[in-house]
Design an enzyme around this catalytic site. Structure first.
Site, PDB file in Angstrom:
ATOM      1  CD  GLU A 150     -33.054  75.619 -13.236  1.00 53.80           C
ATOM      2  OE1 GLU A 150     -34.125  75.450 -13.850  1.00 53.80           O
ATOM      3  OE2 GLU A 150     -32.997  76.185 -12.130  1.00 53.80           O
ATOM      4  CD  GLU A 181     -34.224  78.651 -10.616  1.00 57.49           C
ATOM      5  OE1 GLU A 181     -34.586  78.083 -11.667  1.00 57.49           O
ATOM      6  OE2 GLU A 181     -34.486  78.195  -9.473  1.00 57.49           O
ATOM      7  CG  PHE A 207     -39.786  80.056 -16.792  1.00 60.48           C
ATOM      8  CD1 PHE A 207     -40.308  80.293 -18.050  1.00 60.48           C
ATOM      9  CD2 PHE A 207     -39.516  78.746 -16.424  1.00 60.48           C
ATOM     10  CE1 PHE A 207     -40.558  79.248 -18.923  1.00 60.48           C
ATOM     11  CE2 PHE A 207     -39.768  77.700 -17.276  1.00 60.48           C
ATOM     12  CZ  PHE A 207     -40.283  77.951 -18.535  1.00 60.48           C
ATOM     13  CG  PHE A 236     -38.082  80.137 -11.914  1.00 62.33           C
ATOM     14  CD1 PHE A 236     -39.382  80.222 -11.426  1.00 62.33           C
ATOM     15  CD2 PHE A 236     -37.768  79.074 -12.740  1.00 62.33           C
ATOM     16  CE1 PHE A 236     -40.335  79.274 -11.744  1.00 62.33           C
ATOM     17  CE2 PHE A 236     -38.716  78.117 -13.061  1.00 62.33           C
ATOM     18  CZ  PHE A 236     -39.992  78.217 -12.559  1.00 62.33           C
ATOM     19  CG  HIS A 267     -43.579  78.666 -15.214  1.00 61.44           C
ATOM     20  ND1 HIS A 267     -44.547  78.141 -14.397  1.00 61.44           N
ATOM     21  CD2 HIS A 267     -42.540  77.803 -15.163  1.00 61.44           C
ATOM     22  CE1 HIS A 267     -44.124  77.004 -13.871  1.00 61.44           C
ATOM     23  NE2 HIS A 267     -42.908  76.776 -14.318  1.00 61.44           N
TER      24      HIS A 267
END
Length: 327
Positions: free
Chosen positions: A31, A64, A87, A90, A133
């Protein structure tokens, strides 16, 4: 050997550049890896889109699961993907493809196929980013057979270990603490690798062993320096790799010092310190002069408030107190 001074993000960037230049099958996906905050020179993918083009540096949708699916399919098709999960928490969204497919496909072939992929994961508290996060989930990943788990603590180790991870024919989870991106240190300019599965003794000592990894290495070294003034000689073992685990280095150190403290930022219950404790209890119990200690994050979500977040992250004072209890 010529040395340079780099943060971990820059060292990762250098490893990616060199490996992508060496092997045209390597590509990156994630991303925003070619734009935005990644343009900072301290970040791991800065400038790579310009250097290698959109065919090999792919910005992805915010999914993800899709990123992991891309990696699995590309690896099965003969490419060598290096994908990023922005992170650590995720990773749960990517875990089906990585744990149920990537980790098992080489086993299902009886070892006849290769399955080379690297999942780079940003990790660590300290940015006021909140619990969604900031949590460290390395123990979750290490529990899954078929995955190698790497967590470097220095820029030099990050460069050499990432090169080894990219060249490995198995899936490797490569976890980078974001706080280390901004901590410069010496890195060789040469092309070199560091073997996955080999710990490093960052400080030799005789009185107590501290086993740690990633950002907590700095905390362990601070504690060791403080205790040196009190006549306590601390040996600091940086695991670098959680799986495969270098139990030989851990056991040799504990047999020498007779005492053990395990330090990690992740929460205590189910943390990887428990696995290290089990290895030592099973194989070096008679060598222990005192009960081992764990210094970890508490069993709570990472707070977003900066003062509370600092309470969450283990510090040198906690390590010093644990060592004083057993020396």
């Amino acid at each position: 050997m010529t040395m340079q001074t780099l943060g971990m993000g820059q060292a990762v960037n250098q490893a990616l550049r060199e490996e992508m230049a060496r092997d045209s099958r390597i590509f990156l996906a994630g991303e925003g890896i070619g734009v935005g905050i990644h343009d900072s020179p301290m970040m791991p993918t800065a400038g790579l889109l310009e250097a290698f083009g959109p065919e090999r540096v792919k910005d992805t949708p915010v999914s993800e699961a899709a990123i992991a699916g891309l990696a699995v399919g590309a690896a099965a098709g003969g490419l060598r993907p290096v994908v990023e999960v922005m992170f650590n928490p995720f990773f749960t969204l990517a875990s089906d493809m990585i744990i149920n497919h990537a980790a098992k496909l080489r086993y299902l072939s009886g070892g006849k196929t290769r399955f080379p992929l690297v999942v780079r994961i940003k990790s660590g508290a300290g940015f006021g980013a909140g619990c969604q996060h900031s949590h460290n989930l390395e123990a979750w990943v290490a529990h899954c057979p078929g995955l190698k788990v790497v967590m470097p603590a220095t820029p030099a180790d990050a460069k050499g270990l990432l090169k080894s991870a990219i060249r490995d024919d198995n899936p490797v989870i490569f976890i980078e603490d974001m706080g280390l991106y901004f901590a410069p240190d010496a890195v060789p300019e040469d092309d070199y690798t560091i073997p996955i599965g080999k710990a490093d003794i960052k400080r030799a000592g005789t009185d107590v062993t501290v086993v740690t990894w990633s950002k907590m290495l700095g905390v362990a070294m601070q504690a060791a320096e403080r205790l040196a003034g009190e006549g306590v000689d601390v040996e600091v073992v940086d695991l670098r790799t959680l799986t495969p685990l270098d139990s030989e280095t851990i056991l040799a150190s504990v047999r020498k010092t007779g005492r053990l403290v395990v330090l990690h930022e992740a929460t205590r219950t189910g943390g990887f310190a428990g696995e290290i404790a089990a290895v030592v209890m099973e194989q070096a119990f008679a060598d222990l002069k005192a009960p081992l200690r764990r210094v970890t994050g508490p069993d709570i979500p990472v707070p977003a408030s900066p003062p509370l977040e600092q309470f969450y992250i283990p510090d040198a004072g906690q390590v010093v107190a644990a060592i004083r209890e057993i020396v």
